[in-house]
Design a protein around this motif. Structure first.
Motif, PDB file in Angstrom:
ATOM      1  N   ASN A  75      -5.627 -21.829  15.451  1.00  0.00           N
ATOM      2  CA  ASN A  75      -5.923 -22.940  16.366  1.00  0.00           C
ATOM      3  C   ASN A  75      -4.731 -23.849  16.631  1.00  0.00           C
ATOM      4  OD1 ASN A  75      -8.613 -22.057  16.600  1.00  0.00           O
ATOM      5  ND2 ASN A  75      -9.223 -23.237  14.800  1.00  0.00           N
ATOM      6  N   VAL A  76      -3.513 -23.300  16.534  1.00  0.00           N
ATOM      7  CA  VAL A  76      -2.320 -24.032  16.955  1.00  0.00           C
ATOM      8  C   VAL A  76      -2.044 -23.688  18.421  1.00  0.00           C
ATOM      9  CG1 VAL A  76       0.175 -24.226  16.682  1.00  0.00           C
ATOM     10  CG2 VAL A  76      -1.288 -24.155  14.659  1.00  0.00           C
ATOM     11  N   PRO A  77      -1.960 -24.680  19.307  1.00  0.00           N
ATOM     12  CA  PRO A  77      -1.689 -24.387  20.717  1.00  0.00           C
ATOM     13  C   PRO A  77      -0.360 -23.650  20.890  1.00  0.00           C
ATOM     14  CG  PRO A  77      -2.388 -26.665  20.430  1.00  0.00           C
ATOM     15  CD  PRO A  77      -2.124 -26.120  19.054  1.00  0.00           C
ATOM     16  N   ALA A  78      -0.340 -22.684  21.799  1.00  0.00           N
ATOM     17  CA  ALA A  78       0.845 -21.849  22.001  1.00  0.00           C
ATOM     18  C   ALA A  78       1.248 -21.861  23.465  1.00  0.00           C
ATOM     19  CB  ALA A  78       0.563 -20.417  21.553  1.00  0.00           C
ATOM     20  N   LEU A  79       2.548 -21.847  23.697  1.00  0.00           N
ATOM     21  CA  LEU A  79       3.091 -21.731  25.056  1.00  0.00           C
ATOM     22  C   LEU A  79       3.296 -20.256  25.371  1.00  0.00           C
ATOM     23  CD1 LEU A  79       4.373 -22.972  27.634  1.00  0.00           C
ATOM     24  CD2 LEU A  79       6.548 -23.068  26.377  1.00  0.00           C
ATOM     25  N   ALA A  80       2.721 -19.811  26.479  1.00  0.00           N
ATOM     26  CA  ALA A  80       2.843 -18.408  26.866  1.00  0.00           C
ATOM     27  C   ALA A  80       3.165 -18.324  28.347  1.00  0.00           C
ATOM     28  CB  ALA A  80       1.549 -17.660  26.570  1.00  0.00           C
ATOM     29  N   MET A  81       3.883 -17.268  28.715  1.00  0.00           N
ATOM     30  CA  MET A  81       4.217 -17.080  30.126  1.00  0.00           C
ATOM     31  C   MET A  81       3.750 -15.718  30.619  1.00  0.00           C
ATOM     32  SD  MET A  81       8.389 -16.704  29.880  1.00  0.00           S
ATOM     33  CE  MET A  81       8.606 -15.982  31.523  1.00  0.00           C
ATOM     34  N   PRO A  82       2.938 -15.714  31.679  1.00  0.00           N
ATOM     35  CA  PRO A  82       2.582 -14.449  32.314  1.00  0.00           C
ATOM     36  C   PRO A  82       3.792 -13.890  33.048  1.00  0.00           C
ATOM     37  CG  PRO A  82       1.758 -16.275  33.600  1.00  0.00           C
ATOM     38  CD  PRO A  82       2.382 -16.872  32.379  1.00  0.00           C
ATOM     39  N   LEU A  83       3.847 -12.588  33.162  1.00  0.00           N
ATOM     40  CA  LEU A  83       4.977 -11.930  33.806  1.00  0.00           C
ATOM     41  C   LEU A  83       4.569 -11.384  35.171  1.00  0.00           C
ATOM     42  CD1 LEU A  83       6.314  -9.933  30.716  1.00  0.00           C
ATOM     43  CD2 LEU A  83       6.820 -12.298  31.395  1.00  0.00           C
ATOM     44  N   LYS A  84       5.539 -11.178  36.009  1.00  0.00           N
ATOM     45  CA  LYS A  84       5.247 -10.571  37.310  1.00  0.00           C
ATOM     46  C   LYS A  84       5.275  -9.050  37.221  1.00  0.00           C
ATOM     47  CE  LYS A  84       9.971 -11.115  39.155  1.00  0.00           C
ATOM     48  NZ  LYS A  84      10.752 -11.786  40.211  1.00  0.00           N
ATOM     49  N   LEU A  85       5.293  -8.532  36.013  1.00  0.00           N
ATOM     50  CA  LEU A  85       5.198  -7.101  35.750  1.00  0.00           C
ATOM     51  C   LEU A  85       3.752  -6.793  35.374  1.00  0.00           C
ATOM     52  CD1 LEU A  85       8.454  -6.748  33.617  1.00  0.00           C
ATOM     53  CD2 LEU A  85       8.182  -6.395  36.079  1.00  0.00           C
ATOM     54  N   ASN A  86       3.153  -5.842  36.065  1.00  0.00           N
ATOM     55  CA  ASN A  86       1.710  -5.612  35.968  1.00  0.00           C
ATOM     56  C   ASN A  86       1.350  -4.231  35.436  1.00  0.00           C
ATOM     57  OD1 ASN A  86       0.800  -8.114  37.411  1.00  0.00           O
ATOM     58  ND2 ASN A  86       1.932  -7.179  39.092  1.00  0.00           N
ATOM     59  N   GLN A  87       0.098  -4.140  34.992  1.00  0.00           N
ATOM     60  CA  GLN A  87      -0.560  -2.844  34.819  1.00  0.00           C
ATOM     61  C   GLN A  87      -1.663  -2.774  35.881  1.00  0.00           C
ATOM     62  OE1 GLN A  87      -1.439   0.031  31.246  1.00  0.00           O
ATOM     63  NE2 GLN A  87      -2.696  -1.789  30.996  1.00  0.00           N
ATOM     64  N   TYR A  88      -1.847  -1.581  36.455  1.00  0.00           N
ATOM     65  CA  TYR A  88      -2.793  -1.400  37.544  1.00  0.00           C
ATOM     66  C   TYR A  88      -3.831  -0.349  37.180  1.00  0.00           C
ATOM     67  CZ  TYR A  88       1.240  -3.434  39.987  1.00  0.00           C
ATOM     68  OH  TYR A  88       2.293  -4.238  40.365  1.00  0.00           O
ATOM     69  N   LEU A  89      -5.038  -0.547  37.683  1.00  0.00           N
ATOM     70  CA  LEU A  89      -6.115   0.418  37.492  1.00  0.00           C
ATOM     71  C   LEU A  89      -6.751   0.698  38.837  1.00  0.00           C
ATOM     72  CD1 LEU A  89      -8.048   2.071  35.673  1.00  0.00           C
ATOM     73  CD2 LEU A  89      -9.433  -0.014  35.438  1.00  0.00           C
ATOM     74  N   GLU A  90      -6.821   1.976  39.183  1.00  0.00           N
ATOM     75  CA  GLU A  90      -7.488   2.395  40.412  1.00  0.00           C
ATOM     76  C   GLU A  90      -8.679   3.265  40.039  1.00  0.00           C
ATOM     77  OE1 GLU A  90      -5.302   3.602  44.151  1.00  0.00           O
ATOM     78  OE2 GLU A  90      -6.202   5.541  43.625  1.00  0.00           O
ATOM     79  N   ILE A  91      -9.850   2.871  40.474  1.00  0.00           N
ATOM     80  CA  ILE A  91     -11.086   3.587  40.178  1.00  0.00           C
ATOM     81  C   ILE A  91     -11.633   4.205  41.452  1.00  0.00           C
ATOM     82  CG2 ILE A  91     -13.478   3.389  39.376  1.00  0.00           C
ATOM     83  CD1 ILE A  91     -11.553   3.038  37.115  1.00  0.00           C
ATOM     84  N   SER A  92     -11.871   5.503  41.419  1.00  0.00           N
ATOM     85  CA  SER A  92     -12.505   6.207  42.538  1.00  0.00           C
ATOM     86  C   SER A  92     -13.861   6.728  42.066  1.00  0.00           C
ATOM     87  CB  SER A  92     -11.645   7.378  43.017  1.00  0.00           C
ATOM     88  OG  SER A  92     -10.366   6.938  43.445  1.00  0.00           O
ATOM     89  N   ASP A  93     -14.934   6.234  42.682  1.00  0.00           N
ATOM     90  CA  ASP A  93     -16.276   6.673  42.293  1.00  0.00           C
ATOM     91  C   ASP A  93     -16.499   8.131  42.676  1.00  0.00           C
ATOM     92  OD1 ASP A  93     -16.915   4.181  41.282  1.00  0.00           O
ATOM     93  OD2 ASP A  93     -17.705   3.459  43.194  1.00  0.00           O
ATOM     94  N   ARG A  94     -17.336   8.791  41.878  1.00  0.00           N
ATOM     95  CA  ARG A  94     -17.693  10.178  42.137  1.00  0.00           C
ATOM     96  C   ARG A  94     -19.210  10.282  42.322  1.00  0.00           C
ATOM     97  NH1 ARG A  94     -13.711  14.117  39.608  1.00  0.00           N
ATOM     98  NH2 ARG A  94     -15.501  15.534  39.753  1.00  0.00           N
ATOM     99  N   ASP A  95     -19.644  11.405  42.869  1.00  0.00           N
ATOM    100  CA  ASP A  95     -21.074  11.655  43.056  1.00  0.00           C
ATOM    101  C   ASP A  95     -21.687  12.375  41.874  1.00  0.00           C
ATOM    102  OD1 ASP A  95     -21.397  10.483  45.577  1.00  0.00           O
ATOM    103  OD2 ASP A  95     -20.580  12.259  46.579  1.00  0.00           O
ATOM    104  N   ILE A 114      -4.810 -12.284  27.058  1.00  0.00           N
ATOM    105  CA  ILE A 114      -5.875 -12.163  28.059  1.00  0.00           C
ATOM    106  C   ILE A 114      -5.754 -13.300  29.077  1.00  0.00           C
ATOM    107  CG2 ILE A 114      -8.372 -12.220  28.417  1.00  0.00           C
ATOM    108  CD1 ILE A 114      -7.335  -9.650  27.106  1.00  0.00           C
ATOM    109  N   ALA A 115      -5.454 -14.494  28.585  1.00  0.00           N
ATOM    110  CA  ALA A 115      -5.267 -15.627  29.490  1.00  0.00           C
ATOM    111  C   ALA A 115      -4.106 -15.373  30.443  1.00  0.00           C
ATOM    112  CB  ALA A 115      -5.022 -16.909  28.686  1.00  0.00           C
ATOM    113  N   CYS A 116      -3.028 -14.773  29.930  1.00  0.00           N
ATOM    114  CA  CYS A 116      -1.852 -14.504  30.767  1.00  0.00           C
ATOM    115  C   CYS A 116      -2.119 -13.445  31.833  1.00  0.00           C
ATOM    116  CB  CYS A 116      -0.682 -14.051  29.895  1.00  0.00           C
ATOM    117  SG  CYS A 116       0.080 -15.368  28.923  1.00  0.00           S
ATOM    118  N   ALA A 117      -3.038 -12.534  31.556  1.00  0.00           N
ATOM    119  CA  ALA A 117      -3.239 -11.374  32.426  1.00  0.00           C
ATOM    120  C   ALA A 117      -3.584 -11.750  33.861  1.00  0.00           C
ATOM    121  CB  ALA A 117      -4.325 -10.470  31.848  1.00  0.00           C
TER     122      ALA A 117
END
Length: 305
Positions: free
Chosen positions: A24-44, A151-154
């Motif tokens: 419970n110590v507050p922390a400084l964090a920085m999100p990055l402009k480098l991402n992970q991507y997920l593409e979902i294609s539904d199937r029948d 998770i907050a940075c994401a």
């Protein structure tokens, strides 16, 4: 059926509060402009395929299964990655009360190397929670533990001060755009650090009230000092000194770079992943001469705020 859904989640660097953030110590964090991507294609049908690519295009993981097997208590598979993925997806379905999963094709890609420590686990949690509609913190805590700052940075739009708050996170977005950013850079140590293993090194009994207060003030201290290199270095050196006393390890500068003139700070678990260093243009050559060739500048990774 060709219904495609696309999601993205940002990587992160933890600037202050490593280890202590879980207490419970507050922390400084920085999100990055480098991402992970997920593409979902539904199937029948009931078929599920999953392919994960590293930032260089290499396919490093793939799975072919079906909905009944994936949703069983124990997927019929000996691959630990598949077992973990099954747990994450099943937990997400439980948290979202979504029991209507059908077949899909999933493709995951990265802007950063999956070994870099920038957050492939947390970005995966964020992506799945976006897709299946569940609380990402709950999913993180059930599947991986940790503080949840990543998770907050994401999905953050700027740097933040994160408080674990006994698993009820509090997030405050802040402006962290150093005037001295040309003197700040990030160096990969050529080795991956398991954050779950490193957390075990922390001795919470050594976190006195005085040290807790000092660490609590570190996020604002780093922000306030970010227009003066010498002041910024003082905060880095003091922060490293405190965390060293709490985990019983020498700071990375004393371990590997004792003759370096600037300051060096571990980002997250000590002993691997990236470090933050300060110094002039020639300072990059110091690390390259020692075989540390992956060096990123502030503007290469930091979100524009």
């Amino acid at each position: 059926m060709n219904d495609k859904k696309k999601f993205k989640a940002q990587g992160k660097f933890l600037i202050t509060g490593e280890y202590a953030v879980l207490n419970n110590v507050p922390a400084l964090a920085m999100p990055l402009k480098l991402n992970q991507y997920l593409e979902i294609s539904d199937r029948d049908d009931q078929v599920i395929t999953w392919k994960s690519y590293n930032n260089n295009g290499d396919l490093w993981y793939q799975l072919a299964t079906n909905v009944p097997d994936l949703c069983s208590d124990s997927i019929n598979c000996s691959n630990p990655i598949s077992l973990k993925l099954s747990k994450i997806l099943n937990t997400a379905l439980q948290l979202s009360s979504n029991n209507s999963l059908r077949g899909f094709d999933a493709v995951m890609t990265l802007d950063f190397d999956r070994h870099s420590g920038m957050g492939t686990s947390s970005t995966l949690i964020s992506l799945i929670s976006q897709w299946l509609g569940c609380n990402p913190y709950q999913l993180q805590f059930k599947c991986f533990g940790g503080s949840g700052y990543d998770i907050a940075c994401a999905r953050a739009s700027k740097s933040l001060v994160y408080s674990y708050n006994n698993a009820d996170p509090v997030v405050e977005e802040v402006t962290f755009d150093p005037a001295i950013k040309e003197c700040i850079f990030f160096v990969y140590l050529n080795r991956k650090q398991d954050s779950r293993d490193s957390i075990a090194q922390f001795n919470r009994e050594l976190l006195t009230d005085d040290l807790r207060e000092e660490l609590t003030n570190m996020p604002q201290g780093f922000i306030s000092a970010s227009n003066n290199v010498s002041e910024f270095n003082k905060y880095i050196d003091r922060h490293e000194e405190i965390i060293s006393s709490l985990i019983g390890l020498l700071p990375i500068k004393k371990q590997l770079f004792e003759d370096y003139e600037g300051s060096i700070k571990s980002l997250g678990g000590w002993g691997g992943d990236f470090v933050m260093a300060t110094g002039g243009v020639d300072a990059r050559d110091y690390f390259k001469d020692k075989g540390y060739n992956e060096i990123l500048e502030w503007d290469e990774v930091a979100l524009k705020t």
